[in-house]
Design a protein around this motif. Structure first.
Motif, PDB file in Angstrom:
ATOM      1  N   VAL A   1       5.815  -3.171 -13.355  1.00 31.69           N
ATOM      2  CA  VAL A   1       5.554  -3.853 -12.094  1.00 31.69           C
ATOM      3  C   VAL A   1       4.382  -4.813 -12.257  1.00 31.69           C
ATOM      4  O   VAL A   1       3.329  -4.441 -12.801  1.00 31.69           O
ATOM      5  CB  VAL A   1       5.251  -2.838 -10.976  1.00 31.69           C
TER       6      VAL A   1
ATOM      7  N   ASP B   1       1.936  -6.034  -9.959  1.00 33.95           N
ATOM      8  CA  ASP B   1       1.559  -5.735  -8.579  1.00 33.95           C
ATOM      9  C   ASP B   1       0.649  -6.791  -7.970  1.00 33.95           C
ATOM     10  O   ASP B   1       0.502  -6.859  -6.745  1.00 33.95           O
ATOM     11  CB  ASP B   1       0.951  -4.340  -8.445  1.00 33.95           C
TER      12      ASP B   1
ATOM     13  N   TYR C   1       4.329 -10.097  -4.052  1.00 31.33           N
ATOM     14  CA  TYR C   1       3.965  -9.000  -4.935  1.00 31.33           C
ATOM     15  C   TYR C   1       3.895  -7.714  -4.113  1.00 31.33           C
ATOM     16  O   TYR C   1       3.637  -7.763  -2.917  1.00 31.33           O
ATOM     17  CB  TYR C   1       2.610  -9.281  -5.588  1.00 31.33           C
ATOM     18  N   PRO C   2       4.121  -6.557  -4.740  1.00 33.65           N
ATOM     19  CA  PRO C   2       4.451  -6.345  -6.154  1.00 33.65           C
ATOM     20  C   PRO C   2       5.888  -6.749  -6.467  1.00 33.65           C
ATOM     21  O   PRO C   2       6.734  -6.767  -5.567  1.00 33.65           O
ATOM     22  CB  PRO C   2       4.249  -4.847  -6.335  1.00 33.65           C
TER      23      PRO C   2
END
Length: 327
Positions: free
Chosen positions: A5, A7, A53-54
């Protein structure tokens, strides 16, 4: 499942997320390989507009079907290449055979979570069987299809001359498929490192620096620089009656003199994404041994190690053609 991820800009984290739920008309896939795209580097560096985001990045995907498709086209265990452009099927572009420029397009890894994880669930129509290919090859199909689509739009063939400006992955893909179409190809870039990589992939092409290039007129000119100044300057290399194909998309205004554009009777093309036929063309060329897969795949890593490798490669684009994450 493990998921990489982003983020926030500049921060990657390997986390555990729930596996995606099944949906009607969709197919569950186990990710095997992911190509890292310029878009992924831009997302990591906070340079991608209209992105929240994430985000799980990754849209250049090779995966293994975990179930049969409802139409029997794909069987559980089949390797597939993923078309990451999720379309609405209802807009004018979709209903006239141009889903690559759908008005409501949602790209995996950009507008919605992508494939830097263990499993995804996507519409069945976006999974293309890739018999005879290895995962690392299937993960390269999408970016090569973008170049192949631009070449198809230009309509070049045997005896044509083509100039590709910008020796990144998209430009090199366009150059390769221009050669496959029968054109004599010249590749130009400002980076000597990029040109060295281009020579390894395209030994029959002329590779030269932009500064050293004397000009010339080409039946088709492809811009893959991502630089608005280069895009504005490329018209001067188009032969009379030729085509100018913009593979790049950037913020800014295209500006060139109408007399120069008009006297050439220039055909100007934008080229966006790719169609199913382009994916199939790329896979067919791979199966026939026409794509130097090893030369394109310059770097590799794992999902875990990508936390540190992707940021490093984001700062060293001149020596990376295609980096792959193997899951």
């Amino acid at each position: 499942m493990q998921s990489l991820v982003c983020d926030q800009p500049g921060r990657l984290e390997l986390v555990t997320r729930p596996r995606p739920e099944d949906r009607p008309g969709h197919i569950r896939l186990k990710i095997e390989a992911i190509g890292i795209c310029g878009t992924d580097y831009h997302i990591y560096k906070g340079q991608q507009p209209f992105l929240s985001y994430p985000r799980i990045m990754g849209h250049e995907l090779a995966a293994r079907a975990m179930q049969d498709s409802s139409d029997g086209r794909i069987k559980g265990g089949d390797l597939v290449a993923v078309n990451p452009y999720i379309t609405c099927g209802e807009c004018r572009a979709c209903t006239t055979g141009k889903p690559n420029c759908c008005e409501n397009i949602g790209v995996l890894g950009v507008h919605r979570d992508g494939g830097m994880c263990e499993e995804i669930v996507i519409p069945e129509a976006n999974a293309y069987a890739a018999p005879g290919l290895q995962p690392r090859a299937a993960a390269m199909v999408e970016f090569l299809a973008i170049g192949a689509h631009g070449v198809h739009r230009a309509g070049i063939g045997s005896g044509s001359t083509a100039l590709v400006v910008g020796a990144g992955p998209i430009g090199l893909g366009a150059a390769l498929f221009a050669q496959i179409a029968g054109a004599s190809v010249t590749v130009r870039d400002t980076s000597s490192e990029r040109l060295d990589l281009a020579r390894a992939i395209l030994p029959d092409a002329t590779c030269e620096t932009v500064d050293a290039a004397g000009g010339g007129a080409f039946d088709a000119v492809f811009d893959a620089t991502g630089n608005i100044k280069a895009m504005n300057a490329g018209l001067r290399f188009v032969a009379h009656g030729g085509a100018y194909v913009l593979l790049s998309v950037v913020k800014g205004d295209l500006l060139f003199a109408d007399p120069e554009f008009h006297k050439r009777e220039t055909t100007l093309f934008a080229s966006r994404n790719a169609l199913k036929a382009d994916f199939e063309h790329v896979m067919d060329c791979m199966a026939r041994g026409l794509v130097p897969i090893d030369a394109f795949g310059t770097h590799s890593t794992t999902l875990e190690a990508a936390v540190t490798d992707l940021p490093k490669w984001a700062e060293d684009r001149n020596t990376v053609v295609k980096a792959l994450i193997h899951v």
